[in-house]
Write a protein that holds these residues in place. Sequence first.
Motif, short mmCIF file in Angstrom:
data_model
loop_
_atom_site.label_atom_id
_atom_site.label_comp_id
_atom_site.label_asym_id
_atom_site.label_seq_id
_atom_site.Cartn_x
_atom_site.Cartn_y
_atom_site.Cartn_z
N LEU A 82 -2.70 7.08 -18.85
CA LEU A 82 -2.06 5.87 -18.34
C LEU A 82 -0.54 6.00 -18.35
CD1 LEU A 82 -4.29 3.11 -19.95
CD2 LEU A 82 -4.20 3.81 -17.56
N MET A 83 0.01 6.59 -19.41
CA MET A 83 1.47 6.78 -19.44
C MET A 83 1.93 7.71 -18.33
SD MET A 83 2.58 6.87 -23.48
CE MET A 83 1.41 8.12 -24.03
N SER A 84 1.22 8.80 -18.09
CA SER A 84 1.60 9.75 -17.05
C SER A 84 1.54 9.10 -15.68
CB SER A 84 0.69 10.97 -17.10
OG SER A 84 0.77 11.63 -18.34
N ALA A 85 0.47 8.34 -15.40
CA ALA A 85 0.34 7.67 -14.11
C ALA A 85 1.44 6.64 -13.91
CB ALA A 85 -1.03 7.01 -14.02
N ALA A 86 1.81 5.93 -14.98
CA ALA A 86 2.86 4.92 -14.88
C ALA A 86 4.19 5.55 -14.48
CB ALA A 86 2.99 4.18 -16.20
N MET A 87 4.50 6.69 -15.07
CA MET A 87 5.78 7.33 -14.77
C MET A 87 5.84 7.85 -13.35
SD MET A 87 6.73 9.29 -18.31
CE MET A 87 8.23 9.89 -17.56
N MET A 88 4.75 8.44 -12.85
CA MET A 88 4.74 8.93 -11.47
C MET A 88 4.83 7.77 -10.48
SD MET A 88 4.76 12.16 -11.91
CE MET A 88 4.51 12.71 -10.22
N ALA A 89 4.12 6.68 -10.76
CA ALA A 89 4.19 5.50 -9.89
C ALA A 89 5.59 4.91 -9.87
CB ALA A 89 3.18 4.45 -10.36
N GLY A 90 6.28 4.95 -11.01
CA GLY A 90 7.64 4.44 -11.06
C GLY A 90 8.57 5.20 -10.13
N GLY A 91 8.44 6.52 -10.07
CA GLY A 91 9.26 7.31 -9.17
C GLY A 91 8.99 6.98 -7.72
N VAL A 92 7.71 6.85 -7.35
CA VAL A 92 7.34 6.54 -5.96
C VAL A 92 7.88 5.16 -5.56
CG1 VAL A 92 5.40 6.09 -4.41
CG2 VAL A 92 5.33 8.04 -5.97
N LEU A 93 7.70 4.17 -6.42
CA LEU A 93 8.13 2.80 -6.09
C LEU A 93 9.65 2.69 -5.98
CD1 LEU A 93 5.58 0.91 -8.32
CD2 LEU A 93 5.78 0.68 -5.84
N THR A 94 10.37 3.46 -6.78
CA THR A 94 11.83 3.44 -6.66
C THR A 94 12.27 4.03 -5.32
OG1 THR A 94 12.05 3.63 -9.05
CG2 THR A 94 13.99 4.16 -7.75
N LEU A 95 11.58 5.06 -4.85
CA LEU A 95 11.86 5.60 -3.51
C LEU A 95 11.60 4.54 -2.44
CD1 LEU A 95 10.33 9.19 -3.77
CD2 LEU A 95 12.75 8.61 -3.55
N LEU A 96 10.53 3.76 -2.60
CA LEU A 96 10.23 2.71 -1.63
C LEU A 96 11.27 1.59 -1.68
CD1 LEU A 96 6.34 2.42 -2.02
CD2 LEU A 96 7.64 3.53 -0.18
N CYS A 97 11.82 1.31 -2.87
CA CYS A 97 12.87 0.29 -2.98
C CYS A 97 14.09 0.66 -2.13
CB CYS A 97 13.29 0.11 -4.44
SG CYS A 97 12.11 -0.79 -5.46
N ALA A 98 14.38 1.95 -2.02
CA ALA A 98 15.51 2.39 -1.22
C ALA A 98 15.33 2.07 0.25
CB ALA A 98 15.73 3.89 -1.41
N LEU A 99 14.10 1.80 0.68
CA LEU A 99 13.82 1.52 2.09
C LEU A 99 13.65 0.03 2.37
CD1 LEU A 99 11.17 4.36 2.67
CD2 LEU A 99 13.64 4.45 3.09
N ALA A 100 13.81 -0.83 1.36
CA ALA A 100 13.62 -2.27 1.53
C ALA A 100 14.56 -2.82 2.59
CB ALA A 100 13.82 -2.99 0.21
N GLN A 101 14.04 -3.69 3.46
CA GLN A 101 14.83 -4.24 4.57
C GLN A 101 15.45 -5.59 4.26
OE1 GLN A 101 15.44 -2.34 7.43
NE2 GLN A 101 14.53 -0.87 5.98
N ASP A 102 14.94 -6.30 3.28
CA ASP A 102 15.53 -7.59 2.91
C ASP A 102 15.29 -7.81 1.42
OD1 ASP A 102 12.85 -8.67 2.61
OD2 ASP A 102 12.82 -9.01 4.78
N ILE A 103 15.85 -8.91 0.92
CA ILE A 103 15.79 -9.16 -0.52
C ILE A 103 14.36 -9.47 -0.97
CG2 ILE A 103 16.31 -11.62 -0.25
CD1 ILE A 103 17.36 -9.25 -3.15
N SER A 104 13.54 -10.06 -0.09
CA SER A 104 12.15 -10.36 -0.47
C SER A 104 11.38 -9.07 -0.70
CB SER A 104 11.48 -11.19 0.63
OG SER A 104 12.12 -12.43 0.79
N GLN A 105 11.55 -8.09 0.19
CA GLN A 105 10.87 -6.81 0.01
C GLN A 105 11.35 -6.12 -1.27
OE1 GLN A 105 11.23 -4.26 3.41
NE2 GLN A 105 10.35 -5.75 4.84
#
Length: 405
Positions: A82-105
Amino acid sequence: MSRPAIAAGTPEFKRINRAMLFGGFSTFALLYCVQPLMPLFAHTFALTPAHSSWVLSSSTAALALAILVSSVVSDRFGRKPLMSAAMMAGGVLTLLCALAQDISQLLLLRAVLGLALGFMPAIAMAYLSEEIDPPSLGLCMGLYIGGSAFGGMVGRFAASVIGDFWGWRVALGAMGVAGLYAGFEFWRSLPASHNFRPGQGGLGNVVRNLRCHLADQGLPWLFALSFLLMGSFVSLYNYIGYRLLAEPYALRQSVVGAFSVLYLLGIFSSVWAGKLADRIGRRNVLWIVMIVMLAGLVMTLAPQLLLIGLGMALFTFGFFACHSVASSWVGRRARTAQALASALYLFFYYLGSSLVGSFSGVLWAHWGWGGVVGVLSAALALAFLIALRLRGLAPLEPVVPTVPP
């Protein structure tokens, strides 16, 4: 099959510390890299300082809730996966945050990020409490928190500098890549659990353990302490940037981010306080380092930039020392369901980050830095009274092993 607890100096102890340094680094770098970018978000999306703080608070609020779930899930399915999966998911989601188009996203992605990262801190504390022998636990917990401090420093500083020159999207993209690498190193380094036993009894067992922890004479006070300390710490770093960007200081964003280097003091103080607490007792260390934290907060009222920086340094030193002592105390105090005890501590820890962190923004808008220092001083004064109460806490009776008939 269980095995003897791991002691300091062994190869496995070194592997665990390496993994936990990466784990603490990544979790806090990804969580708090947005903090120095709050003025940029406010400008891009036309937000007030209090509203822009929700880019961070949405993550910490979601993380607080996820931590409670993580303790139950990890008690059934194990720690490392669970800890390993959490850390990998955190990296992916931070990359997606860089692509957010508005404050809601952006807020939605940051909330999901908080849910993912919630499967790291409490499970890490439980893993250490299960695998490390008690005389070495303070040192190991201090090293984990030191890695957290280093991650918070690098995340804030790197995001601030990159955001100043190339924008917040590039900053979040770079942090996402770093998070993926840290997740890989964590998975590669951490030994599998040997003393973990799957939890039994489902929800009823969780409720019984919850009542047991809340009935303890010390644990509820440690939970309250985590709320007050973390709420104060996040509030100071949330809004000190607005003060330093404005006149008469008018510092650049990257220069303000450079104050994150003070987190290096947290790396030292967490390890130092953990070792000192192992030697002379947690109850004899906690209230002293809390005075240091309060003194640093008051010093930030000075108009001179040098004194503001010195006050931030003392405040940071004291906070990480307090957190190191209190978190390891939870691990020692909880006799059963250690993951749940750690989860409760961190639930209030991040709840304080969200609630006090956002409320301080309202005071900043109406009364400036003096209003922020006023409410944080009250919170730390209450925390100091709790620390004094914990000094009189009766130690737990040693566990006497039972001999089967």
